[in-house]
Design an enzyme around this catalytic site. Sequence first.
Site, PDB file in Angstrom:
ATOM      1  N   GLY A  54       0.823  -1.200   0.000  1.00  0.00           N
ATOM      2  CA  GLY A  54       0.000   0.000   0.000  1.00  0.00           C
ATOM      3  C   GLY A  54       0.858   1.252   0.000  1.00  0.00           C
ATOM      4  CB  CYS A  81       5.238  -4.127   0.222  1.00  0.00           C
ATOM      5  SG  CYS A  81       5.997  -2.522  -0.137  1.00  0.00           S
ATOM      6  CE1 TYR A  82       1.262   1.248   5.490  1.00  0.00           C
ATOM      7  CE2 TYR A  82      -0.273  -0.566   5.839  1.00  0.00           C
ATOM      8  CZ  TYR A  82       0.174   0.712   6.159  1.00  0.00           C
ATOM      9  OH  TYR A  82      -0.462   1.430   7.149  1.00  0.00           O
ATOM     10  CD  GLU A 173       2.413  -8.472  -4.988  1.00  0.00           C
ATOM     11  OE1 GLU A 173       2.008  -7.365  -4.613  1.00  0.00           O
ATOM     12  OE2 GLU A 173       3.328  -9.100  -4.406  1.00  0.00           O
ATOM     13  CG  ASP A 229     -15.379 -10.657 -19.884  1.00  0.00           C
ATOM     14  OD1 ASP A 229     -14.567 -11.601 -19.929  1.00  0.00           O
ATOM     15  OD2 ASP A 229     -15.028  -9.476 -19.720  1.00  0.00           O
ATOM     16  CE  LYS A 371     -11.199 -10.752 -21.134  1.00  0.00           C
ATOM     17  NZ  LYS A 371     -12.476 -10.087 -21.426  1.00  0.00           N
TER      18      LYS A 371
END
Length: 515
Positions: A54, A81-82, A173, A229, A371
């Site tokens: 963040g 991280c944060y 990630e 979609d 997706k």
Amino acid sequence: MTDTVLIIDFGSQVTQLIARRVREAGAYSEIVPFNRAEEARARLNPKAVILSGGPASVTEMGTPRAPDWVFKAGLPVLGICYGEQTMVSQMGGEVEGGHHREFGRAEIEVVDDCALFEGVWAKGDRDTVWMSHGDRVTRLPDGFRVVAVSQGAPFAAIADDSGQHYAVQFHPEVAHTPRGAALIRNFVRKISGLPGDWTMQHFRSSEVEKIRAQVGSSRVICGLSGGVDSAVAAVLVHEAIGEQLTCIFVDHGLMRLNEADEVVRLFRNTYNIPLIHVDASAQFLGALEGVSDPEQKRKTIGRLFIETFEAEAKKIGGAEYLVQGTLYPDVIESVSFTGGPSVTIKSHHNVGGLPERMNLKLVEPLRELFKDEVRALGRELGLPEAFVGRHPFPGPGLAIRCPGEVTVEKLDILRKADAIYLDEIRKAGLYDTIWQAFAVLLPVRTVGVMGDARTYDHVCALRAVTSTDGMTADFFPFDMNVLGRTATRIINEVKGINRVVYDVTSKPPGTIEWE
């Protein structure tokens, strides 16, 4: 209830990628903002927790924190991280802010082994990771030890094995940390002990039952856009309720070459799904006459789409439910406590939702999927690969790939050039390697010489990007022979174009617009 990894979001632009990596490891994951984590805990009963990155600083008053139960519930926890910084701060360690910036690629050195690194790194290894932080940990809470360091982060990775608490200062990630997905898989499968049995087959069967329970014997309508979609959503709902579903395909005349015919054939002939095909291209092109501003184009297309769809829905009568192809990124953004850059991007790509006055209840069977997962579900449902693997296409269609005023002549030129470009990509065996490729008819003309005559015609720009996640993108490094063949064909076969250029713009992490 499916075993779930709860991802608590502190506002990182790449939090969605954490959820994707968890799902790639075979476990279901959901993202919630930090201030809704308590509700999510009660609803999901998670088996593990991940704390995202963040933009805030834990050294400042009033910045986000994880709920205290996260560290007291006996659950495995991974801070990123944060997430590492707030874990350390909340558990009694110290974080120092302001002058330890480390952005982009960095090298870490593994100084100790731990369960998070098992089979990935061993003591003494060095590897590249992606950093993005301005603060750093300076003192660890009791029970923690350092397992990796970098030049700007003496606590680049930390571990409390007995408490099953782990944290990294870098971002595992993102694709820029090559072995990051393996770390997340270790956390999901080895540390958290989840079986990795969340599959599209499992999702398909459970979602069919949900749709039947929600809809009962009611009539349902679905608006087809021609994209993946809405097509996957329609086929899944049809599997659940059969003839209770009617699809409405509003053809706005802004699709790629022959795509409208392909949609009609797929639904009427292959799946025998009741379909109303409305050719409204004349109305759309008439409304776009003289319009050059891209936002005004989008709003015009959106308004007309809604009006046309609503008129057809009234003719059917009796429908109580509307199928929408809402995806998980849309759901995440709608509950984000920080907003986000995709708000502007979506307004550029989409054409707007249907009005509340239609008084229809929503069926959103894809709202838990990304997706690529939608594509996997389409394959599970048996949709043709040529349709499932189709490159993403924006809601306003070719209108935003034709800067300036949209005319029948320009659309005809653009469709032919785009079709040649995609044909050459397929012939080179590159279509499935490229995330998205398309042609743009630029609003400029250039002087050229063709044969013995001067020409004054349009410039065509070609765009192709690679992406592993749909959030970061880099230009595709074509062999010049492919570009050469494509440009030659376009100039020779498409009257109205005398110059072809290739766009080599890259998009950094967190940026998802390409048009």
